[in-house]
Structure formats: structure tokens, C-alpha cells
Scaffold this motif. Structure first.
Motif, mmCIF file in Angstrom:
data_model
loop_
_atom_site.group_PDB
_atom_site.id
_atom_site.type_symbol
_atom_site.label_atom_id
_atom_site.label_comp_id
_atom_site.label_asym_id
_atom_site.label_seq_id
_atom_site.Cartn_x
_atom_site.Cartn_y
_atom_site.Cartn_z
ATOM 1 N N PRO A 51 1.191 -41.609 33.387
ATOM 2 C CA PRO A 51 0.330 -42.641 33.367
ATOM 3 C C PRO A 51 0.693 -44.013 32.565
ATOM 4 C CG PRO A 51 -0.678 -40.733 32.468
ATOM 5 C CD PRO A 51 0.829 -40.504 32.668
ATOM 6 N N GLN A 52 0.510 -44.952 32.896
ATOM 7 C CA GLN A 52 0.886 -46.302 32.690
ATOM 8 C C GLN A 52 2.361 -46.683 32.677
ATOM 9 O OE1 GLN A 52 -0.316 -46.756 28.541
ATOM 10 N NE2 GLN A 52 -2.637 -46.778 28.849
ATOM 11 N N THR A 53 2.932 -45.962 33.843
ATOM 12 C CA THR A 53 4.340 -46.014 33.873
ATOM 13 C C THR A 53 4.714 -47.403 34.615
ATOM 14 O OG1 THR A 53 4.689 -43.645 34.185
ATOM 15 C CG2 THR A 53 6.381 -45.209 35.085
ATOM 16 N N ARG A 54 5.513 -48.284 34.127
ATOM 17 C CA ARG A 54 6.202 -49.466 34.639
ATOM 18 C C ARG A 54 7.127 -49.156 35.672
ATOM 19 N NH1 ARG A 54 1.785 -52.083 34.690
ATOM 20 N NH2 ARG A 54 0.556 -51.781 32.737
ATOM 21 N N GLY A 55 7.215 -49.949 36.742
ATOM 22 C CA GLY A 55 8.266 -49.956 37.809
ATOM 23 C C GLY A 55 9.043 -50.850 37.856
ATOM 24 N N ILE A 56 10.300 -50.708 37.765
ATOM 25 C CA ILE A 56 11.480 -51.933 38.036
ATOM 26 C C ILE A 56 12.185 -51.725 38.874
ATOM 27 C CG2 ILE A 56 13.265 -53.303 36.723
ATOM 28 C CD1 ILE A 56 12.077 -52.404 34.039
#
Length: 135
Positions: free
Chosen positions: A58-63
Motif C-alpha cells: 500500500p502507498q507504494t510510489r513508482g519511479i
């Protein structure tokens, strides 16, 4: 009833298609939701590896870094300064911020290192590198 007793059959004048239309609308909504859910992010040719871990949290940010060096944060193009500022805001809201880095196999290594340096300066320790499984 008297007509049925005499053996006469009465034909229906019309067919109720409402349940069939309800089913068609439900299938249409499911198709729309599934199609839009599968097209998020930026397409890149990821490097291949033998081991693939499930990094979704949850709340993972993808770059994402494309082959030409463009950097995206959650599918939005950003500069390195914007990336640093946005990650700092996310880190302030969630101290255990998980980040997944997905780069094209043809990406210059220095772009990947720049992103990793930004994460290191912000003390982001949960970093995953997205790859494809070798077949």
C-alpha cells in the motif's frame, strides 16, 4: 385457466429483455474497469532476471525511467528536482515509504544512480527494482 384446461396454448406477446440488458451493462462496466486498471504507468522494456519478488505494498510510489532518460513518478513526467521534492513530501507523510524503480534495459546507468542517490539522501530504505522473469 379455462383455456389451459381445454388444451389451448397461449403464446407470449413479447419477451422480457431487461435481465439480459442488466447483464450486458454489468459486463460492460467490468470490462471498462479492467481495461483502465491494466494501462496505468509507463511502458518500458525491463531487464530480465531469474527471481521476481512481489513488491506491491500500500502507498507504494513508482519511479519509471524510459530508454531516453525521461523520469516519471507515478506515470507523471518529473525532473530530478521535482522527484526529490515529491518524494520528500511522501516520506514526511509515510516514514516507511516503499518505492519501486522500473527502468528500461537500455537506460543509461547514471540516471538510475541519480534516482537511487535521491532516495538515499531522503533515507528511503524500502526500494525495489522491477524486472521481468526469464522464461
Amino acid at each position: 385457466m379455462a383455456a389451459d384446461v381445454k388444451g389451448e396454448l397461449q403464446a407470449y406477446d413479447d419477451i422480457n429483455v431487461t435481465p439480459m440488458l442488466d447483464l450486458a451493462y454489468v459486463l460492460l462496466v467490468v470490462f471498462i474497469i479492467m481495461t483502465t486498471a491494466s494501462v496505468q504507468g509507463v511502458k518500458v522494456n525491463e531487464p530480465k532476471t531469474l527471481a521476481v519478488n512481489n513488491l506491491a505494498k500500500p502507498q507504494t510510489r513508482g519511479i519509471t525511467i524510459t530508454a531516453d532518460g525521461q523520469v516519471y513518478l507515478d506515470a507523471y513526467p518529473v525532473s530530478m528536482d521535482q522527484l526529490r521534492d515529491s518524494l520528500a513530501q511522501y516520506k514526511a507523510a509515510n516514514p516507511a515509504l516503499p518505492v519501486v524503480l522500473k527502468a528500461d534495459a537500455a537506460t543509461q546507468y547514471d540516471k538510475v544512480m541519480e534516482v537511487l542517490e535521491i532516495a538515499k539522501r531522503l533515507d528511503i530504505t524500502e526500494i525495489g527494482l522491477a524486472t521481468k522473469r526469464l522464461q
